[in-house]
Design a protein around this motif. Structure first.
Motif, PDB file in Angstrom:
ATOM      1  N   LEU A  21      -5.236 -20.355 115.324  1.00 40.72           N
ATOM      2  CA  LEU A  21      -4.716 -20.674 116.516  1.00 40.72           C
ATOM      3  C   LEU A  21      -4.168 -22.165 115.959  1.00 40.72           C
ATOM      4  CD1 LEU A  21      -2.970 -22.223 118.782  1.00 40.72           C
ATOM      5  CD2 LEU A  21      -5.517 -22.438 120.217  1.00 40.72           C
ATOM      6  N   MET A  22      -5.722 -22.972 115.700  1.00 40.31           N
ATOM      7  CA  MET A  22      -5.200 -24.149 114.713  1.00 40.31           C
ATOM      8  C   MET A  22      -4.232 -24.637 113.706  1.00 40.31           C
ATOM      9  SD  MET A  22      -9.268 -24.880 113.875  1.00 40.31           S
ATOM     10  CE  MET A  22      -9.719 -25.647 115.464  1.00 40.31           C
ATOM     11  N   ARG A  23      -4.467 -23.391 112.341  1.00 40.93           N
ATOM     12  CA  ARG A  23      -3.117 -23.308 111.474  1.00 40.93           C
ATOM     13  C   ARG A  23      -1.733 -22.721 112.072  1.00 40.93           C
ATOM     14  NH1 ARG A  23      -6.488 -20.049 108.058  1.00 40.93           N
ATOM     15  NH2 ARG A  23      -7.360 -22.248 107.450  1.00 40.93           N
ATOM     16  N   ARG A  24      -1.730 -22.377 112.636  1.00 39.58           N
ATOM     17  CA  ARG A  24      -0.189 -21.872 113.623  1.00 39.58           C
ATOM     18  C   ARG A  24       0.386 -22.906 114.015  1.00 39.58           C
ATOM     19  NH1 ARG A  24       1.193 -17.142 117.298  1.00 39.58           N
ATOM     20  NH2 ARG A  24       3.856 -17.877 118.325  1.00 39.58           N
ATOM     21  N   SER A  25      -0.662 -23.983 114.678  1.00 46.48           N
ATOM     22  CA  SER A  25      -0.421 -25.182 115.260  1.00 46.48           C
ATOM     23  C   SER A  25       0.434 -26.059 114.396  1.00 46.48           C
ATOM     24  CB  SER A  25      -1.173 -25.589 116.866  1.00 46.48           C
ATOM     25  OG  SER A  25      -1.457 -27.098 116.792  1.00 46.48           O
ATOM     26  N   VAL A  26      -0.758 -26.302 113.771  1.00 45.25           N
ATOM     27  CA  VAL A  26      -0.582 -27.067 112.115  1.00 45.25           C
ATOM     28  C   VAL A  26       0.896 -26.598 111.859  1.00 45.25           C
ATOM     29  CG1 VAL A  26      -0.880 -28.116 110.342  1.00 45.25           C
ATOM     30  CG2 VAL A  26      -2.516 -27.967 112.100  1.00 45.25           C
ATOM     31  N   GLU A  27       1.295 -25.930 111.296  1.00 49.63           N
ATOM     32  CA  GLU A  27       2.336 -24.624 110.705  1.00 49.63           C
ATOM     33  C   GLU A  27       3.707 -25.598 111.438  1.00 49.63           C
ATOM     34  OE1 GLU A  27       0.840 -21.186 109.995  1.00 49.63           O
ATOM     35  OE2 GLU A  27       0.023 -21.758 108.175  1.00 49.63           O
ATOM     36  N   GLU A  28       3.369 -25.076 112.865  1.00 45.17           N
ATOM     37  CA  GLU A  28       4.086 -25.724 113.912  1.00 45.17           C
ATOM     38  C   GLU A  28       4.936 -26.477 114.261  1.00 45.17           C
ATOM     39  OE1 GLU A  28       4.207 -21.484 115.719  1.00 45.17           O
ATOM     40  OE2 GLU A  28       3.568 -22.798 117.145  1.00 45.17           O
ATOM     41  N   LEU A  29       3.707 -27.814 114.253  1.00 40.69           N
ATOM     42  CA  LEU A  29       3.756 -29.113 114.920  1.00 40.69           C
ATOM     43  C   LEU A  29       4.125 -30.112 113.631  1.00 40.69           C
ATOM     44  CD1 LEU A  29       2.014 -28.966 118.296  1.00 40.69           C
ATOM     45  CD2 LEU A  29       4.635 -28.156 118.181  1.00 40.69           C
ATOM     46  N   PHE A  30       3.071 -30.205 112.689  1.00 44.10           N
ATOM     47  CA  PHE A  30       3.037 -31.674 111.731  1.00 44.10           C
ATOM     48  C   PHE A  30       4.466 -31.457 111.465  1.00 44.10           C
ATOM     49  CE2 PHE A  30      -1.333 -32.263 110.283  1.00 44.10           C
ATOM     50  CZ  PHE A  30      -1.415 -32.215 111.763  1.00 44.10           C
ATOM     51  N   PRO A  31       5.351 -30.792 110.839  1.00 47.30           N
ATOM     52  CA  PRO A  31       6.589 -30.382 110.144  1.00 47.30           C
ATOM     53  C   PRO A  31       7.233 -30.967 111.000  1.00 47.30           C
ATOM     54  CG  PRO A  31       6.078 -28.487 109.381  1.00 47.30           C
ATOM     55  CD  PRO A  31       5.007 -28.846 111.141  1.00 47.30           C
ATOM     56  N   LEU A  32       6.823 -31.140 112.088  1.00 49.10           N
ATOM     57  CA  LEU A  32       8.054 -32.769 113.331  1.00 49.10           C
ATOM     58  C   LEU A  32       7.837 -34.088 113.196  1.00 49.10           C
ATOM     59  CD1 LEU A  32       7.609 -30.448 116.791  1.00 49.10           C
ATOM     60  CD2 LEU A  32       9.447 -30.459 114.869  1.00 49.10           C
ATOM     61  N   PHE A  33       6.681 -34.166 112.435  1.00 49.40           N
ATOM     62  CA  PHE A  33       5.977 -35.887 112.176  1.00 49.40           C
ATOM     63  C   PHE A  33       5.399 -35.983 110.355  1.00 49.40           C
ATOM     64  CE2 PHE A  33       5.015 -34.560 116.349  1.00 49.40           C
ATOM     65  CZ  PHE A  33       5.425 -35.932 116.967  1.00 49.40           C
ATOM     66  N   HIS A  34       5.592 -34.312 109.730  1.00 57.89           N
ATOM     67  CA  HIS A  34       4.743 -34.971 108.174  1.00 57.89           C
ATOM     68  C   HIS A  34       5.571 -34.193 107.166  1.00 57.89           C
ATOM     69  CE1 HIS A  34       1.480 -36.600 109.622  1.00 57.89           C
ATOM     70  NE2 HIS A  34       1.153 -35.817 110.069  1.00 57.89           N
ATOM     71  N   ASP A  35       5.063 -34.239 105.913  1.00 57.93           N
ATOM     72  CA  ASP A  35       6.957 -34.083 105.144  1.00 57.93           C
ATOM     73  C   ASP A  35       5.707 -32.465 104.569  1.00 57.93           C
ATOM     74  OD1 ASP A  35       4.724 -33.758 102.589  1.00 57.93           O
ATOM     75  OD2 ASP A  35       5.355 -36.055 102.423  1.00 57.93           O
ATOM     76  N   ALA A  36       6.406 -31.290 104.220  1.00 64.56           N
ATOM     77  CA  ALA A  36       5.647 -30.405 103.205  1.00 64.56           C
ATOM     78  C   ALA A  36       4.653 -30.339 102.953  1.00 64.56           C
ATOM     79  CB  ALA A  36       6.490 -29.490 102.721  1.00 64.56           C
ATOM     80  N   GLY A  37       4.278 -31.243 101.715  1.00 64.36           N
ATOM     81  CA  GLY A  37       3.032 -31.075 101.868  1.00 64.36           C
ATOM     82  C   GLY A  37       1.853 -31.530 102.611  1.00 64.36           C
ATOM     83  N   ASP A  38       1.684 -32.865 103.089  1.00 57.77           N
ATOM     84  CA  ASP A  38       1.630 -32.981 104.007  1.00 57.77           C
ATOM     85  C   ASP A  38       0.928 -32.189 105.139  1.00 57.77           C
ATOM     86  OD1 ASP A  38       1.022 -35.869 103.200  1.00 57.77           O
ATOM     87  OD2 ASP A  38       2.069 -36.639 104.913  1.00 57.77           O
ATOM     88  N   THR A  39       1.681 -31.167 105.679  1.00 58.03           N
ATOM     89  CA  THR A  39       1.975 -30.088 106.823  1.00 58.03           C
ATOM     90  C   THR A  39       1.002 -29.273 106.004  1.00 58.03           C
ATOM     91  OG1 THR A  39       3.712 -30.534 107.220  1.00 58.03           O
ATOM     92  CG2 THR A  39       2.594 -28.361 107.779  1.00 58.03           C
ATOM     93  N   ALA A  40       1.164 -28.462 104.417  1.00 55.76           N
ATOM     94  CA  ALA A  40       0.159 -27.606 104.038  1.00 55.76           C
ATOM     95  C   ALA A  40      -1.255 -28.108 103.899  1.00 55.76           C
ATOM     96  CB  ALA A  40       0.298 -27.363 102.444  1.00 55.76           C
ATOM     97  N   ALA A  41      -2.213 -29.320 103.539  1.00 57.52           N
ATOM     98  CA  ALA A  41      -3.152 -30.216 103.596  1.00 57.52           C
ATOM     99  C   ALA A  41      -3.883 -30.209 104.245  1.00 57.52           C
ATOM    100  CB  ALA A  41      -3.063 -31.385 102.960  1.00 57.52           C
ATOM    101  N   ALA A  42      -2.971 -30.178 105.516  1.00 55.42           N
ATOM    102  CA  ALA A  42      -3.522 -30.840 107.180  1.00 55.42           C
ATOM    103  C   ALA A  42      -3.892 -28.852 107.903  1.00 55.42           C
ATOM    104  CB  ALA A  42      -2.320 -31.056 107.661  1.00 55.42           C
TER     105      ALA A  42
END
Length: 180
Positions: A21-42
């Motif tokens: 769930l954590m990984r899915r949440s980051v992959e779905e919501l972080f791109p609204l605020f971060h670039d692809a590199g930041d999202t992948a690291a998160a």
């Protein structure tokens, strides 16, 4: 009117589902605020469930159709956020008379965001921490969580760069809320 899916305390056998769930949440919501590199690291470094929260009985999950769709909790220990690495004092119990409890590891599946589930978890955290004698809550928010925390009553203390083990830095917001 939607109803909030049921909440319960997380169990040790929930860890694989929580991590997914954590990984899915980051992959779905972080791109609204971060670039692809930041999202992948998160997705790599911020999605490691903290077993101590589960063992302490301070971590909650919401399920819908047998799937964990949200998680989050609070801590009576000194660790502020998952990506901070391991420090010697992380396991130290906080003094509720002089130190704030920490809100930790809040994640919601993207298709369940903005439905009151995060608020329900924060309500449980605030009530339990207050019952344990804490006077305030602090957290280190990543950008996707800031709107929820502000709406719940947290105030911004300052902005920080959050270093991750691969050298990536994420924007973070230190926040606090009184429980009185």
């Amino acid at each position: 009117m939607r109803t909030t899916p049921p909440q319960r305390k997380a169990l040790s056998n929930d860890v694989p589902a929580i991590e997914a769930l954590m990984r899915r949440s980051v992959e779905e919501l972080f791109p609204l605020f971060h670039d692809a590199g930041d999202t992948a690291a998160a997705a790599k470094y911020l999605t490691v469930p903290d077993i101590v929260l589960i063992d302490d009985g301070t971590y909650y999950v919401h399920e819908d159709g047998g799937e964990i769709i949200a998680c989050g909790g609070w801590s009576k220990r000194d660790k502020l956020y998952t990506g901070s690495g391991d420090r010697d004092g992380d396991a130290r119990l906080l003094d509720p008379a002089t130190e704030p409890a920490r809100v930790r590891a809040m994640f919601v599946r993207g298709d369940h965001a903005r439905r009151g589930i995060g608020r329900a978890i924060l309500t449980s955290c605030a009530e339990a921490a207050k019952a344990d004698g804490y006077r305030s809550l602090v957290l280190m928010a990543t950008l996707p969580g800031v709107p929820l925390y502000k709406a719940f009553g947290f105030r911004e203390l300052g902005r920080e760069d959050l270093p991750l083990p691969d050298g990536t830095t994420l924007a973070g917001v230190a926040m606090e809320m009184d429980l009185d």
